[in-house]
Scaffold this motif. Structure first.
Motif, PDB file in Angstrom:
ATOM      1  N   TRP A  39       0.836  -1.202   0.000  1.00  0.00           N
ATOM      2  CA  TRP A  39       0.000   0.000   0.000  1.00  0.00           C
ATOM      3  C   TRP A  39       0.871   1.252   0.000  1.00  0.00           C
ATOM      4  O   TRP A  39       0.574   2.224  -0.717  1.00  0.00           O
ATOM      5  CB  TRP A  39      -0.916  -0.014   1.223  1.00  0.00           C
ATOM      6  CG  TRP A  39      -1.941   1.082   1.218  1.00  0.00           C
ATOM      7  CD1 TRP A  39      -2.621   1.559   0.144  1.00  0.00           C
ATOM      8  CD2 TRP A  39      -2.397   1.836   2.346  1.00  0.00           C
ATOM      9  NE1 TRP A  39      -3.482   2.572   0.523  1.00  0.00           N
ATOM     10  CE2 TRP A  39      -3.371   2.751   1.876  1.00  0.00           C
ATOM     11  CE3 TRP A  39      -2.108   1.813   3.706  1.00  0.00           C
ATOM     12  CZ2 TRP A  39      -4.020   3.637   2.721  1.00  0.00           C
ATOM     13  CZ3 TRP A  39      -2.779   2.690   4.550  1.00  0.00           C
ATOM     14  CH2 TRP A  39      -3.713   3.589   4.061  1.00  0.00           C
ATOM     15  N   VAL A  42       2.162   1.750  -3.474  1.00  0.00           N
ATOM     16  CA  VAL A  42       1.114   2.238  -4.377  1.00  0.00           C
ATOM     17  C   VAL A  42       0.869   3.729  -4.174  1.00  0.00           C
ATOM     18  O   VAL A  42       0.724   4.492  -5.136  1.00  0.00           O
ATOM     19  CB  VAL A  42      -0.187   1.436  -4.155  1.00  0.00           C
ATOM     20  CG1 VAL A  42      -1.356   2.089  -4.896  1.00  0.00           C
ATOM     21  CG2 VAL A  42      -0.016   0.002  -4.618  1.00  0.00           C
ATOM     22  N   VAL A  43       0.837   4.152  -2.920  1.00  0.00           N
ATOM     23  CA  VAL A  43       0.494   5.536  -2.607  1.00  0.00           C
ATOM     24  C   VAL A  43       1.662   6.485  -2.845  1.00  0.00           C
ATOM     25  O   VAL A  43       1.513   7.536  -3.476  1.00  0.00           O
ATOM     26  CB  VAL A  43       0.013   5.648  -1.143  1.00  0.00           C
ATOM     27  CG1 VAL A  43      -0.160   7.117  -0.747  1.00  0.00           C
ATOM     28  CG2 VAL A  43      -1.293   4.899  -0.950  1.00  0.00           C
ATOM     29  N   ILE A  99      -7.506   1.219   4.301  1.00  0.00           N
ATOM     30  CA  ILE A  99      -7.119   1.240   2.883  1.00  0.00           C
ATOM     31  C   ILE A  99      -8.306   1.616   2.012  1.00  0.00           C
ATOM     32  O   ILE A  99      -8.188   2.430   1.074  1.00  0.00           O
ATOM     33  CB  ILE A  99      -6.542  -0.125   2.475  1.00  0.00           C
ATOM     34  CG1 ILE A  99      -5.240  -0.403   3.229  1.00  0.00           C
ATOM     35  CG2 ILE A  99      -6.293  -0.178   0.960  1.00  0.00           C
ATOM     36  CD1 ILE A  99      -4.670  -1.788   3.007  1.00  0.00           C
ATOM     37  N   LEU A 100      -9.462   1.047   2.305  1.00  0.00           N
ATOM     38  CA  LEU A 100     -10.668   1.378   1.539  1.00  0.00           C
ATOM     39  C   LEU A 100     -11.032   2.844   1.681  1.00  0.00           C
ATOM     40  O   LEU A 100     -11.408   3.501   0.699  1.00  0.00           O
ATOM     41  CB  LEU A 100     -11.835   0.504   2.007  1.00  0.00           C
ATOM     42  CG  LEU A 100     -11.904  -0.928   1.499  1.00  0.00           C
ATOM     43  CD1 LEU A 100     -13.047  -1.674   2.173  1.00  0.00           C
ATOM     44  CD2 LEU A 100     -12.081  -0.946  -0.022  1.00  0.00           C
ATOM     45  N   PHE A 102      -9.138   5.549   2.370  1.00  0.00           N
ATOM     46  CA  PHE A 102      -8.263   6.462   1.648  1.00  0.00           C
ATOM     47  C   PHE A 102      -8.319   6.229   0.140  1.00  0.00           C
ATOM     48  O   PHE A 102      -8.156   7.172  -0.639  1.00  0.00           O
ATOM     49  CB  PHE A 102      -6.820   6.315   2.144  1.00  0.00           C
ATOM     50  CG  PHE A 102      -6.563   7.037   3.445  1.00  0.00           C
ATOM     51  CD1 PHE A 102      -6.273   8.393   3.460  1.00  0.00           C
ATOM     52  CD2 PHE A 102      -6.621   6.367   4.650  1.00  0.00           C
ATOM     53  CE1 PHE A 102      -6.048   9.073   4.644  1.00  0.00           C
ATOM     54  CE2 PHE A 102      -6.390   7.031   5.851  1.00  0.00           C
ATOM     55  CZ  PHE A 102      -6.104   8.379   5.853  1.00  0.00           C
ATOM     56  N   SER A 103      -8.566   4.987  -0.265  1.00  0.00           N
ATOM     57  CA  SER A 103      -8.638   4.696  -1.702  1.00  0.00           C
ATOM     58  C   SER A 103      -9.861   5.319  -2.343  1.00  0.00           C
ATOM     59  O   SER A 103      -9.849   5.669  -3.531  1.00  0.00           O
ATOM     60  CB  SER A 103      -8.651   3.174  -1.928  1.00  0.00           C
ATOM     61  OG  SER A 103      -7.484   2.583  -1.414  1.00  0.00           O
ATOM     62  N   SER A 104     -10.944   5.434  -1.562  1.00  0.00           N
ATOM     63  CA  SER A 104     -12.194   5.979  -2.106  1.00  0.00           C
ATOM     64  C   SER A 104     -12.326   7.482  -1.893  1.00  0.00           C
ATOM     65  O   SER A 104     -13.348   8.069  -2.268  1.00  0.00           O
ATOM     66  CB  SER A 104     -13.388   5.271  -1.455  1.00  0.00           C
ATOM     67  OG  SER A 104     -13.381   5.463  -0.047  1.00  0.00           O
ATOM     68  N   SER A 105     -11.315   8.116  -1.300  1.00  0.00           N
ATOM     69  CA  SER A 105     -11.398   9.547  -1.049  1.00  0.00           C
ATOM     70  C   SER A 105     -11.373  10.341  -2.364  1.00  0.00           C
ATOM     71  O   SER A 105     -10.545  10.070  -3.240  1.00  0.00           O
ATOM     72  CB  SER A 105     -10.231   9.993  -0.162  1.00  0.00           C
ATOM     73  OG  SER A 105     -10.221  11.404  -0.037  1.00  0.00           O
ATOM     74  N   ILE A 109      -4.192  12.638  -3.348  1.00  0.00           N
ATOM     75  CA  ILE A 109      -3.404  12.013  -2.297  1.00  0.00           C
ATOM     76  C   ILE A 109      -2.454  12.990  -1.620  1.00  0.00           C
ATOM     77  O   ILE A 109      -2.180  12.878  -0.418  1.00  0.00           O
ATOM     78  CB  ILE A 109      -2.625  10.814  -2.884  1.00  0.00           C
ATOM     79  CG1 ILE A 109      -2.053   9.945  -1.762  1.00  0.00           C
ATOM     80  CG2 ILE A 109      -1.528  11.276  -3.802  1.00  0.00           C
ATOM     81  CD1 ILE A 109      -3.078   9.286  -0.909  1.00  0.00           C
TER      82      ILE A 109
END
Length: 201
Positions: A39, A42-43, A99-100, A102-105, A109
């Motif tokens: 993660w 990825v970020v 993770i979900l 922040f991923s859906s924000s 980033i």
């Protein structure tokens, strides 16, 4: 993956309550560390510069967890061990939900990069903390000699850690993604908790 799954099933069947808990704890902590590493990559895209920091934080969490357990619990019971197992399940689900979230924000980033960096490092430290706490609890509950107890504890923990990081990296994350893998780890700990309470009430 099939061999690893068979080894996992055999471990769940054959291990005693403390060793089964340590197996699941090692499995979960190493798998979560891998998930958080991926993660982070990825970020932020620069995992190689942070690998040493992440591993150091994880190990520091293990040491701190073991020390805190000795300070807080002068006497321990099997119920305390089960509570840590339940916390492993809750924490795995928390990692997946984070993770979900922040991923859906909808925000970019970079607008919360510092917060996200702190959260990742905190989750890594907490994963190690729970593992160290559980390991120390297990040592306090064992009635055998120190040599035999240490051998059993390390064997169960390392076996779980090895299978966990291999199974998650080779199969779970590529097939299901990071959040779902976290929920699967939560389910594994719930299953182990149920198995322990069923076989050793």
């Amino acid at each position: 993956p099939l061999i690893l799954l068979l080894t996992l099933i055999l471990s769940l069947i054959s291990l005693g309550p403390l060793n089964l808990g340590l197996f699941a704890g090692g499995f979960t902590s190493s798998a979560l560390e891998f998930i958080l590493l991926i993660w982070f990559q990825v970020v932020f895209g620069f995992i190689y510069q942070m690998t040493g920091v992440i591993f150091a934080l994880f190990m520091a969490g293990i040491v701190f967890g073991a020390l805190i357990q000795r300070k807080i619990f002068k006497t321990v019971t099997f119920s305390d061990f089960l509570k840590i197992q339940a916390l492993m399940a809750i924490f795995s689900a928390l990692v997946a939900l984070t993770i979900l979230l922040f991923s859906s924000s909808p925000l970019p980033i970079y607008s919360f990069s510092n917060l996200l960096l702190f959260i990742v490092l905190l989750l890594v430290f907490t994963s190690g903390f729970l593992m160290g706490f559980q390991f120390s609890l297990s040592a306090s509950l064992r009635k055998k000699s120190v040599m035999i107890s240490a051998g059993e504890s390390f064997s169960a923990d390392l076996l779980g850690s090895a299978i966990g990081v291999l199974l998650v990296s080779v199969y779970l994350v590529p097939q299901f993604g990071l959040p779902t893998s976290g929920f699967i780890l939560a389910g594994l700990n719930v299953m182990v908790l149920g198995t322990i309470k069923w076989k050793w009430p």
